[in-house]
Design a protein around this motif. Structure first.
Motif, PDB file in Angstrom:
ATOM      1  N   ILE A 172      35.198 133.100  -1.564  1.00  0.00           N
ATOM      2  CA  ILE A 172      35.916 132.610  -2.739  1.00  0.00           C
ATOM      3  C   ILE A 172      35.384 131.255  -3.183  1.00  0.00           C
ATOM      4  O   ILE A 172      35.187 131.002  -4.375  1.00  0.00           O
ATOM      5  N   THR A 173      35.134 130.386  -2.224  1.00  0.00           N
ATOM      6  CA  THR A 173      34.589 129.046  -2.502  1.00  0.00           C
ATOM      7  C   THR A 173      33.335 128.856  -1.662  1.00  0.00           C
ATOM      8  O   THR A 173      33.389 128.329  -0.552  1.00  0.00           O
ATOM      9  N   PRO A 174      32.197 129.297  -2.161  1.00  0.00           N
ATOM     10  CA  PRO A 174      30.984 129.304  -1.331  1.00  0.00           C
ATOM     11  C   PRO A 174      30.365 127.937  -1.098  1.00  0.00           C
ATOM     12  O   PRO A 174      29.508 127.789  -0.228  1.00  0.00           O
ATOM     13  N   LYS A 175      30.766 126.918  -1.860  1.00  0.00           N
ATOM     14  CA  LYS A 175      30.184 125.594  -1.649  1.00  0.00           C
ATOM     15  C   LYS A 175      31.158 124.519  -2.119  1.00  0.00           C
ATOM     16  O   LYS A 175      32.035 124.770  -2.952  1.00  0.00           O
ATOM     17  N   LEU A 176      30.981 123.318  -1.586  1.00  0.00           N
ATOM     18  CA  LEU A 176      31.788 122.179  -2.001  1.00  0.00           C
ATOM     19  C   LEU A 176      31.044 120.890  -1.701  1.00  0.00           C
ATOM     20  O   LEU A 176      30.037 120.872  -0.991  1.00  0.00           O
ATOM     21  N   ALA A 177      31.567 119.802  -2.277  1.00  0.00           N
ATOM     22  CA  ALA A 177      30.992 118.471  -2.048  1.00  0.00           C
ATOM     23  C   ALA A 177      31.928 117.683  -1.140  1.00  0.00           C
ATOM     24  O   ALA A 177      33.120 117.536  -1.448  1.00  0.00           O
ATOM     25  N   TRP A 178      31.381 117.187  -0.032  1.00  0.00           N
ATOM     26  CA  TRP A 178      32.201 116.479   0.956  1.00  0.00           C
ATOM     27  C   TRP A 178      31.430 115.275   1.474  1.00  0.00           C
ATOM     28  O   TRP A 178      30.365 115.418   2.059  1.00  0.00           O
ATOM     29  N   GLU A 179      31.984 114.092   1.208  1.00  0.00           N
ATOM     30  CA  GLU A 179      31.377 112.836   1.667  1.00  0.00           C
ATOM     31  C   GLU A 179      29.903 112.759   1.276  1.00  0.00           C
ATOM     32  O   GLU A 179      29.024 112.514   2.105  1.00  0.00           O
ATOM     33  N   ARG A 180      29.665 113.008  -0.005  1.00  0.00           N
ATOM     34  CA  ARG A 180      28.337 112.907  -0.616  1.00  0.00           C
ATOM     35  C   ARG A 180      27.332 113.950  -0.086  1.00  0.00           C
ATOM     36  O   ARG A 180      26.125 113.790  -0.238  1.00  0.00           O
ATOM     37  N   LYS A 181      27.850 114.994   0.536  1.00  0.00           N
ATOM     38  CA  LYS A 181      26.983 116.065   1.014  1.00  0.00           C
ATOM     39  C   LYS A 181      27.492 117.406   0.484  1.00  0.00           C
ATOM     40  O   LYS A 181      28.676 117.568   0.200  1.00  0.00           O
ATOM     41  N   ARG A 182      26.600 118.347   0.356  1.00  0.00           N
ATOM     42  CA  ARG A 182      26.966 119.707  -0.014  1.00  0.00           C
ATOM     43  C   ARG A 182      27.187 120.537   1.247  1.00  0.00           C
ATOM     44  O   ARG A 182      26.336 120.546   2.144  1.00  0.00           O
ATOM     45  N   LEU A 183      28.319 121.197   1.307  1.00  0.00           N
ATOM     46  CA  LEU A 183      28.602 122.131   2.391  1.00  0.00           C
ATOM     47  C   LEU A 183      28.626 123.539   1.812  1.00  0.00           C
ATOM     48  O   LEU A 183      29.110 123.755   0.700  1.00  0.00           O
ATOM     49  N   ASP A 184      28.134 124.501   2.580  1.00  0.00           N
ATOM     50  CA  ASP A 184      28.051 125.882   2.128  1.00  0.00           C
ATOM     51  C   ASP A 184      28.702 126.826   3.123  1.00  0.00           C
ATOM     52  O   ASP A 184      28.838 126.520   4.314  1.00  0.00           O
ATOM     53  N   GLY A 185      29.090 127.984   2.588  1.00  0.00           N
ATOM     54  CA  GLY A 185      29.518 129.091   3.427  1.00  0.00           C
ATOM     55  C   GLY A 185      30.690 128.776   4.337  1.00  0.00           C
ATOM     56  O   GLY A 185      31.683 128.175   3.928  1.00  0.00           O
ATOM     57  N   ILE A 186      30.582 129.191   5.603  1.00  0.00           N
ATOM     58  CA  ILE A 186      31.668 129.030   6.569  1.00  0.00           C
ATOM     59  C   ILE A 186      31.993 127.560   6.801  1.00  0.00           C
ATOM     60  O   ILE A 186      33.156 127.178   6.961  1.00  0.00           O
ATOM     61  N   GLU A 187      30.977 126.715   6.817  1.00  0.00           N
ATOM     62  CA  GLU A 187      31.211 125.286   7.019  1.00  0.00           C
ATOM     63  C   GLU A 187      32.071 124.719   5.890  1.00  0.00           C
ATOM     64  O   GLU A 187      33.021 123.966   6.134  1.00  0.00           O
ATOM     65  N   ALA A 188      31.768 125.100   4.663  1.00  0.00           N
ATOM     66  CA  ALA A 188      32.564 124.660   3.527  1.00  0.00           C
ATOM     67  C   ALA A 188      33.981 125.214   3.614  1.00  0.00           C
ATOM     68  O   ALA A 188      34.960 124.502   3.345  1.00  0.00           O
ATOM     69  N   ALA A 189      34.104 126.467   3.987  1.00  0.00           N
ATOM     70  CA  ALA A 189      35.416 127.096   4.075  1.00  0.00           C
ATOM     71  C   ALA A 189      36.296 126.412   5.114  1.00  0.00           C
ATOM     72  O   ALA A 189      37.479 126.147   4.873  1.00  0.00           O
ATOM     73  N   ARG A 190      35.729 126.131   6.275  1.00  0.00           N
ATOM     74  CA  ARG A 190      36.513 125.468   7.333  1.00  0.00           C
ATOM     75  C   ARG A 190      36.959 124.078   6.898  1.00  0.00           C
ATOM     76  O   ARG A 190      38.089 123.655   7.165  1.00  0.00           O
ATOM     77  N   ARG A 191      36.066 123.358   6.224  1.00  0.00           N
ATOM     78  CA  ARG A 191      36.410 122.023   5.754  1.00  0.00           C
ATOM     79  C   ARG A 191      37.579 122.086   4.764  1.00  0.00           C
ATOM     80  O   ARG A 191      38.519 121.292   4.843  1.00  0.00           O
ATOM     81  N   LEU A 192      37.507 123.010   3.822  1.00  0.00           N
ATOM     82  CA  LEU A 192      38.546 123.119   2.800  1.00  0.00           C
ATOM     83  C   LEU A 192      39.883 123.519   3.413  1.00  0.00           C
ATOM     84  O   LEU A 192      40.917 122.902   3.120  1.00  0.00           O
TER      85      LEU A 192
END
Length: 313
Positions: A172-192
């Motif tokens: 649903i949310t394959p990527k995001l911006a976190w602390e000036r870095k791009r997170l993708d996939g499962i890493e992004a999902a867990r962070r969100l």
């Protein structure tokens, strides 16, 4: 089943129906259309959305934000407002809309991805402390900004939580911006997911009234709504709004959920939370009673220039 057993079951069913009809938030019933459980309460009060937030820090597969005057959906506004312009719009709205009780910020980007929303809330609260202030966020920055929202006078909070399983959320949310870095996939999902649940818990501790928006996406999270409701309820949410997908952007190939699919998802959610059923999928600059009155053109006029400055971080 015995006669007494049948009578007992009937009484239990009646009790469940009566409980479902009770307001989720008695203090807000008839005063906040998006937190009123009954149709009567929903129709009494007007709300104003201020489009002051230009940035978004996540990229959802279903989200297509835009500037226009015709589409009736989230993520759309005629233009962006600066904080002072937003305060002036509130002043006009209070003269124009006698039953205005709620001022909210729900975009067009995420209200917590920049300082614009919190600054605007603080100015409005200082001038009109009687107004209920409301924010709708994806929750990524909620743990860091919940104290700022509280200090600015915000009391009602909506967090969009579409999954609590990283495997589902990554679709649903394959990527995001976190602390000036791009997170993708499962890493992004867990962070969100971690930010959302942590933020909801902290908001509950501070006394916020919390509703969850969940986009119902066939073949992706339609089997998962009950787990979402159970998890956010444990974190401190008290209401959920299951919103049918508008097939757009990367999910344009999917179909909008059917009535039966919507009913099943809401029934799954209702085991854990009150379910809000009057959602009109409002624009980020909506004004009036949702579905009944629209003062957007009166407040914003036709002479405003669009400002396409969206960003994902």
């Amino acid at each position: 089943m015995s006669v007494s057993g049948i009578a007992s079951s009937a009484c239990a069913a009646h009790g469940m129906r009566q409980a479902a009809m009770q307001p989720a938030f008695p203090d807000l019933e008839g005063k906040h259309p998006c937190f009123s459980t009954t149709a009567e309460g929903h129709a009494k009060a007007a709300r104003l959305h201020l489009p002051v937030s230009p940035l978004c820090n996540i990229a959802c597969a279903f989200c297509r934000r835009d500037f226009n005057r015709v589409e009736q959906r989230p993520g759309v506004a005629a233009r962006l407002l600066k904080s002072q312009e937003a305060v002036e719009v509130v002043e006009r709205a209070l003269r124009l809309i006698p039953n205005l009780t709620v001022v909210g910020i729900a975009g067009p980007g995420d209200p917590l991805a920049s300082d614009h929303a919190i600054e605007t809330f603080a100015e409005i609260h200082a001038r009109w402390p009687h107004l209920t202030l409301c924010v709708s966020t994806n929750g990524l920055q909620l743990p860091a900004r919940i104290g700022d929202l509280h200090a600015a006078g915000v009391v009602t909070l909506t967090v969009t939580v579409n999954a609590v399983d990283p495997e589902i959320q990554a679709k649903i949310t394959p990527k995001l911006a976190w602390e000036r870095k791009r997170l993708d996939g499962i890493e992004a999902a867990r962070r969100l997911i971690d930010s959302q649940l942590t933020g909801i818990a902290r908001a509950a501790e501070l006394g916020f009234t919390i509703k969850i928006n969940t986009v119902l996406i066939p073949t992706i999270n339609d089997h998962h709504i009950g787990q979402v409701a159970e998890t956010v309820a444990a974190a401190g949410a008290r209401m959920i709004n299951v919103i049918p997908l508008i097939p757009e952007h990367q999910l344009a190939h999917l179909k909008e959920p059917t009535f039966i699919e919507r009913h099943k998802a809401r029934a799954d959610a209702a085991r854990h939370l009150k379910v809000f059923t009057h959602c009109q999928r409002c624009r980020a600059d909506a004004a009036g009673v949702p579905g009944l009155s629209d003062y957007t053109a009166d407040l914003y006029g036709d002479d405003l220039q669009t400002e396409p400055t969206f960003s994902h971080g």
